[in-house]
Design an enzyme around this catalytic site. Structure first.
Site, PDB file in Angstrom:
ATOM      1  N   ASN A  23       1.049   4.190   6.284  1.00 51.38           N
ATOM      2  CA  ASN A  23       0.566   4.713   5.005  1.00 51.38           C
ATOM      3  C   ASN A  23       0.807   3.736   3.852  1.00 51.38           C
ATOM      4  O   ASN A  23       0.434   4.041   2.723  1.00 51.38           O
ATOM      5  CB  ASN A  23       1.269   6.034   4.671  1.00 51.38           C
ATOM      6  CG  ASN A  23       0.450   7.245   5.070  1.00 51.38           C
ATOM      7  OD1 ASN A  23      -0.772   7.255   4.953  1.00 51.38           O
ATOM      8  ND2 ASN A  23       1.122   8.281   5.551  1.00 51.38           N
ATOM      9  N   SER A  24       1.409   2.607   4.128  1.00 49.96           N
ATOM     10  CA  SER A  24       1.885   1.733   3.055  1.00 49.96           C
ATOM     11  C   SER A  24       0.862   0.676   2.634  1.00 49.96           C
ATOM     12  O   SER A  24       0.458  -0.150   3.453  1.00 49.96           O
ATOM     13  CB  SER A  24       3.162   1.018   3.507  1.00 49.96           C
ATOM     14  OG  SER A  24       3.468  -0.067   2.664  1.00 49.96           O
ATOM     15  N   PRO A  25       0.487   0.663   1.342  1.00 50.36           N
ATOM     16  CA  PRO A  25      -0.404  -0.409   0.882  1.00 50.36           C
ATOM     17  C   PRO A  25       0.273  -1.772   0.955  1.00 50.36           C
ATOM     18  O   PRO A  25      -0.379  -2.787   1.187  1.00 50.36           O
ATOM     19  CB  PRO A  25      -0.706  -0.020  -0.570  1.00 50.36           C
ATOM     20  CG  PRO A  25       0.481   0.797  -0.996  1.00 50.36           C
ATOM     21  CD  PRO A  25       0.890   1.547   0.237  1.00 50.36           C
ATOM     22  N   TRP A  26       1.578  -1.778   0.788  1.00 45.41           N
ATOM     23  CA  TRP A  26       2.313  -3.046   0.821  1.00 45.41           C
ATOM     24  C   TRP A  26       2.327  -3.619   2.233  1.00 45.41           C
ATOM     25  O   TRP A  26       2.227  -4.838   2.418  1.00 45.41           O
ATOM     26  CB  TRP A  26       3.726  -2.840   0.280  1.00 45.41           C
ATOM     27  CG  TRP A  26       3.742  -2.122  -1.024  1.00 45.41           C
ATOM     28  CD1 TRP A  26       4.175  -0.847  -1.280  1.00 45.41           C
ATOM     29  CD2 TRP A  26       3.249  -2.621  -2.283  1.00 45.41           C
ATOM     30  NE1 TRP A  26       3.992  -0.530  -2.599  1.00 45.41           N
ATOM     31  CE2 TRP A  26       3.431  -1.590  -3.239  1.00 45.41           C
ATOM     32  CE3 TRP A  26       2.675  -3.819  -2.690  1.00 45.41           C
ATOM     33  CZ2 TRP A  26       3.067  -1.745  -4.573  1.00 45.41           C
ATOM     34  CZ3 TRP A  26       2.308  -3.974  -4.023  1.00 45.41           C
ATOM     35  CH2 TRP A  26       2.503  -2.942  -4.940  1.00 45.41           C
ATOM     36  N   THR A  27       2.444  -2.737   3.230  1.00 46.63           N
ATOM     37  CA  THR A  27       2.333  -3.197   4.611  1.00 46.63           C
ATOM     38  C   THR A  27       0.947  -3.800   4.834  1.00 46.63           C
ATOM     39  O   THR A  27       0.813  -4.873   5.453  1.00 46.63           O
ATOM     40  CB  THR A  27       2.582  -2.042   5.593  1.00 46.63           C
ATOM     41  OG1 THR A  27       3.890  -1.493   5.354  1.00 46.63           O
ATOM     42  CG2 THR A  27       2.510  -2.519   7.041  1.00 46.63           C
TER      43      THR A  27
END
Length: 201
Positions: free
Chosen positions: A12-16
Site C-alpha cells: 500500500n506504500s507510495p514510498w515503496t
C-alpha cells in the site's frame, strides 16, 4: 561474501513504489540478491511507536501529500497523490507474493509486488479485488490458475505474521526498509546510502 538485501515492503506504500525500480537496479548493479518481505506494517507501527496514516496529525498528513508531489516530479513517476483505492486490502496480494517467493523464486515475487504497487499508485486499480489481482498476476508472467489458489492456503498469511514479528525484532519500523547485514535503510530517499553500502561490499 555475496551481498544480500532484505527488502521490507508494503503493498500500500507510495514510498515503496517510488523506490521499486531503483532497488532492483541497485541489486543488479552490485550483484546482490534481493528478497522481498511484504510484511504487515499495521502490526509494525503498533509495535514500534508509529501511527497508521489516518491517526497522524493533520500537519503530518498534509506534509506527506507535499512530499509525494515533490518526489513524483523529481523521479518522473506519475503516481496519483490520492489514489481512489488507497488503502487497498493488501493481504491477498501479499499472500500471493509470499507464495511466489517461497515456491517460484525471489525475482517473480518482486515482479508481482511491483506490478501491484504500480496498479494502485499509477493506474487507479483496486489491487485487493480478485479480478484485478488475477490480471496483475498474469501481467507479471505468472499463472493465476495455480498461484492464486495456492496463495489462499493459510500457511502464507501465517508466514506473513511470523515475517512481521521477525522484522520488528530486527529493528524494522517503516516501509520501505532495505536491510544489508546489520544496516537498516528506511525510505526510498535513503537509496543513495544503500548504493554506498553495496559499493563497500
Amino acid at each position: 561474501m555475496a551481498l544480500h538485501i532484505d527488502y521490507y515492503a508494503s503493498l500500500n506504500s507510495p514510498w515503496t513504489h517510488l523506490g521499486a525500480a531503483r532497488i532492483e537496479a541497485l541489486a543488479a548493479q552490485h550483484g546482490a540478491s534481493l528478497r522481498i518481505w511484504p510484511v504487515d506494517f499495521g502490526t509494525i507501527f503498533a509495535g514500534s511507536g508509529g501511527l497508521p496514516l489516518p491517526k497522524r496529525s493533520p500537519q503530518r498528513q498534509a506534509y506527506r501529500l507535499q512530499e509525494l508531489a515533490r518526489w513524483r516530479e523529481h523521479l518522473g513517476i506519475p503516481i496519483q497523490i490520492r489514489p481512489k483505492h488507497f488503502p487497498a486490502n493488501e493481504l491477498p496480494g501479499a499472500c500471493a507474493v509470499i507464495a511466489a517467493r517461497e515456491t517460484i523464486g525471489d525475482a517473480p515475487a518482486i515482479r508481482l509486488a511491483h506490478r501491484i504497487l504500480k496498479a494502485l499508485w499509477e493506474e487507479e486499480q483496486d489491487t485487493g479485488e480478485e479480478a484485478v489481482l488475477t490480471r496483475l498476476v498474469t501481467e507479471s508472467g505468472l499463472d493465476p490458475a495455480s498461484l492464486l489458489p495456492l496463495s489462499r492456503e493459510p500457511r502464507w498469511a501465517e508466514m506473513r505474521e511470523s515475517d512481521t514479528q521477525a522484522a520488528l525484532a530486527r529493528g524494522v519500523f517503516g516501509a520501505p526498509s532495505y536491510v544489508i547485514g546489520e544496516d537498516i535503510f528506511w525510505g526510498q530517499d535513503r537509496l543513495e546510502f544503500v548504493a554506498k553500502r553495496l559499493a563497500k561490499g
